[in-house]
Each structure stands twice: as C-alpha cells, then as structure tokens.
Scaffold this active site. Structure first.
Site: not given
Ligand code: AMP
Ligand code: MG
Length: 492
Positions: A97, A257
């Site tokens: 994302g 993930d």
């Molecule tokens: P994470 O918690 O970093 O493992 O992210 C979980 C999901 O949320 C993944 O699909 C990331 O790409 C998405 N994600 C986290 N932060 C953002 C953001 N600021 N904008 C878009 N997608 C995000």
């Molecule tokens: Mg992640």
C-alpha cells in the site's frame, strides 16, 4: 561549464525483473509518486558495496532524487506486489500500500536482491492509507534492521533514508520519508494466502515454483514441491525465531503478511528489545492480549506456518483429506524442530558444550531466577561470559549463587577450562543491543531536531555488537527506571 547527467551513469545498477514474469494477478505496475523536496538523510555505503553499487561521485541531490523515487534508476520496472494476510488472526486483503519494488539487483556474488522503496506513495493496494511513511519510523527500521544484520540474524536491510520534504499526518503532523529496503525477496506467507484465495491453482503452483527457484533451489525436482516448501520454510522460520529469542527481540506484529518465505525478519513496526527477562513482555500498544509477546513468538510462528500450510493444501494433494493429513504431519514436527534449535542456542549462550541431558534444567532454572529477580536478559549472559558478577543485587542472591556454582561445575566437566568455555559463549551473547530508551532518544533527536549525533553513534556501535567496548558502557545499561511503561506504536 559542463553538466553531467547522473542518470546516464549506471552506478552499478543491474536490475532484473523476475517477479514481473509471474502471472499479472500477483502485482500491479506502478510508478512511485514524486515528493516535493527530497533530501538524503543516510546512505548505507557498506550495503551499496555489497550490491555492487557506487554513488561516490554522485552529488547528494542526485542520490536523493534516486532513492525518493522521483527518478527511477536505469532499467527499473516499478511494481506493487499483491498479498493478503492474517492480521491478529483475521484474514484481510493487503498488498504494497505504500511500497514499490523497483527491481531485483543482481549483486556481484550473483544473488538477486529486491530493491524496494517504502513510503513511496499510494498504490492500488493502499485502501484508506496515504502511501507515505514518517521519518521517525523509517529511521527506526533502518537502525533496527541494520542492528539485526550485525547481530547475525537474517533480515531485510536498509540502504537509504530520504526525507520527503512533505508533512505526513498521523496522530500529529510529522516529517515524511522514504526508506530503500533490500531483501532476498518480499514473498510472504500472505502472498500464498492471496494466491490461494484469488488466483487459479495453476497460478498458485507458479508462485511455488518461483519461490523454490529463488530461495530453495535444493527442492527443484521434488515430487511434492508444495509440501517440500512447507518443510523448508518451517526449518527457516524455526531458526529465525530462535535467533530472536537469543537476543531478546520482540517483532511485535507477527501477522502472516509480515512473515517472509525466505526466513528474514521483515516489516519493522512496533518491534523492540526486551530488557528485563519476562516471557510475557510486550511493548506494542495495539497488542492488548499479548499475542505477539516475547515468549509467544514460537507459538505464533507455528500458527503462521499452519496458515501457510492451509494456503498450500490444494497443491499438496488433490484430495483434501489426504492434503490435510500430509500438511498436519509436517506441522506436527515444528515443536520438536524448534525445541532442538532453542536448546542448541541456549547451550551456546551458557557454554554447555558437553550436551548433557540435564542442561535443560540449568537453562530453565536460570531463566526462572532471572524472571523472579527482574534481571536484565542481555547483561546477565554477558556477566556469566565475562565472569564480572558485580554491581547487581541479583548476582549476590543466594539462589543465584547456588545456581552459579552448579553451572560452573557443569561447564567445567571433563576437565574443561572455564575461561575457554566463556570464550565459546561470546558469539551467542551480544554486549550491545538497541536499547529501547536510547533508540527513542536517537529517533526523537533526529526526527524532531535534525540532530543525528546519537543515531549515528548507535548505528556505528551496533555494527560490532559482540565486541566489548568499555568506553561505551552507558549503551549497555537498561533504563534506570525499567521499561514497564514503554510502548511502541504502529504509527508508521
Ligand atoms: P504493516 O502494518 O506495515 O505490515 O502494513 C499492513 C498493510 O497496510 C500493508 O498492506 C501496507 O502496505 C499497508 N499500509 C501501512 N501503512 C500504509 C499507508 N500509510 N498507506 C497505505 N498503505 C499502508
Ligand atoms: Mg507488513
């Protein structure tokens, strides 16, 4: 005056695009979204060298354009990867994302390394997110992932941090940044879940074959590739979590993930290091039930592997009942594999070279005492290794003294010399870990006051965590008031 177009210089780029050869459902081509005013904060020159990259004659501004995604390097084919994942137990469609894979760098040793920009703008997988990242969280990932690497633990690495010159809104306004992350690959357990739920069986098999070709070449030609892959990933993940347990690392958000198929530590969010030994330690503000607590990490690894097995079932056997039986049989071996690796690691930490059956009691007795007395995990092992048992009430306690005499007797069996034993422990017990209070201070100084002194000092020190350095003792101490109130946030 002549002007040089630095983008015609190769800098050593040798980008491949093997992921882009997978069926189109696995990704979306997507350019990074340019940022206003990119400024280089840090470039990891050691890592550049390992990747065959050299920017030494590039002006800082050109480097900033390159690693912010404002300009992409020669031969890049940027894409965002699709994946799903179980977050705190619930299946969700996710995907990159806020990250873009610009290609796989073929490094001088021949290996393919994913080059990913994180915080590079919105993609079709952004859902409600802004596609951006904060400077503080990207510096955090940089510092901790590099520290993990130098601790000898498989991990993604950090090549550069670029300030974006844009504001990112979280709980409050923050400075934005982009991190360049390198990895053996970004294939996750969640990538297999995505394939299972949204793609055809043929496409699922293509992912399995691709993964084997990229990370597990010894499995090429296996009769049941999916089952063989499950076993191999299980071994890798068991080894990884044992390494985390060795240094007191708490990942904090072990969603499926965030679990790499290559067995690297990935997605540094609310991670932290345990000071006081307690298996229940959890720092993440959103982990209210302690699902990802220090002592729970092996169980969650097993749980995540069972999700991987579920995603592989149709490939394991056409008959679901038989597929389940085969997967179950494989998964049942996890506990034994983990315990065996954990015992080997703990024996290493305590110099139990002779491998006696009673070693397990000695280890467990020490851990129980450490928990009872609130001893510092890292420093207790260092004390045993150096023999310097001063300055802590714990070492004076009669229960510890009793244990200590027993331990000395055990490790000096068969005429072994205590000093030799202690030397053997050095490779297991770091002197320096990223102490949470120092990490926070360094990140606040850097992100709020543009003061990188402590950040750089920590980064440098953590390159040699197993070397004693008596001039840096204050980096070894836990916070004076403990870390009971310490909380980490996903606020990314
Ligand atoms: P994470 O918690 O970093 O493992 O992210 C979980 C999901 O949320 C993944 O699909 C990331 O790409 C998405 N994600 C986290 N932060 C953002 C953001 N600021 N904008 C878009 N997608 C995000
Ligand atoms: Mg992640």
């Amino acid at each position: 005056m002549s002007s040089v177009n630095y983008f015609n210089k190769t800098a050593g780029w040798n980008l491949q695009h093997t992921y882009g050869k997978l069926p189109s459902g696995f990704f979306t081509y997507q350019q990074p979204v340019p940022v206003k005013n990119p400024k280089t904060v840090i470039l990891n020159e050691d890592l550049c060298k390992e990747l065959g990259l050299d920017f030494s004659d590039f002006p800082p501004q050109e480097i900033a354009l390159l690693f912010s995604g404002n300009k992409t390097p020669q031969g890049s084919q940027p894409l965002a990867q699709a994946y799903a994942g179980h977050q705190f137990g619930n299946l969700t469609m996710l995907g990159d994302g806020r990250a873009i894979l610009i290609g796989e760098q073929k490094s001088p040793n021949g290996s393919l390394v994913d080059m990913q920009l994180k915080g590079s703008g919105r993609t079709p997988y952004s859902r409600g997110g802004d596609g951006r990242a904060t400077l503080k969280s990207m510096l955090r990932e940089y510092l901790i992932s590099e520290s993990m690497f130098h601790l000898g633990i498989p991990t993604t690495r950090s090549l550069a941090v670029i300030e974006s010159g844009e504001t990112v809104y979280r709980e409050k306004s923050q400075t934005g940044a982009i991190l360049t992350r390198t990895a053996q690959s970004h294939i996750r357990v969640g990538t297999f879940e995505y394939a299972r739920h949204f793609l055809t069986l043929e496409e699922q098999k293509e992912l399995t074959n691709y993964t084997i070709g990229r990370h597990y070449t010894m499995l090429i030609g296996e009769e049941n590739p999916a089952l063989a892959l499950l076993k191999a990933v299980m071994e890798k993940q068991a080894a990884l979590v044992v390494d985390w347990m060795r240094v007191g690392f708490i990942h904090g958000v072990m969603n499926t993930d965030n679990m790499s198929i290559a067995g690297e530590t990935i997605d540094y969010g609310p991670c932290a290091f345990m000071n006081t030994y307690n298996p229940k330690t959890v720092f993440s503000s959103i982990d209210v039930n302690g699902r990802y607590a220090y002592g729970n990490q092996p169980y969650i690894t097993h749980w995540n592997l069972s999700i991987l097995a579920g995603a592989l079932l149709p490939q394991i056997h056409a008959d679901q009942k038989q597929a389940i039986e085969l997967a179950q049989e494989t998964l049942n071996a996890f506990q034994e594999i983990y315990e065996e690796k954990w015992l080997t690691m703990m024996r290493g930490k305590l110099g139990l070279i002779e491998k006696e059956a009673s070693d397990k009691h000695i280890i467990e007795d020490l851990l129980a005492l450490m928990q009872q007395f609130g001893a510092d995990y890292t420093n207790t092992f260092v004390a045993l290794q150096t023999g310097d048992l001063s300055g802590e009430a714990f070492y004076e306690a009669s229960a510890f003294q009793e244990w200590y005499l027993h331990w000395v007797k055990q490790v000096t069996r068969n005429g072994r010399n205590l000093e030799e034993v202690q030397k053997s422990m050095a490779q297991y017990n770091p002197y320096f870990i990223p102490r949470n209070h120092l990490v926070e201070e360094a990140l606040d100084n850097a992100s709020l006051n543009n003061d990188y002194q402590l950040f750089k000092e920590l980064d440098q020190l953590l390159k040699t965590p197993y070397n004693p350095d008596s001039t840096k003792l204050h980096f070894q101490s836990p916070p004076p008031n403990g870390d009971a109130g310490y909380r980490t946030f996903c606020g990314t």
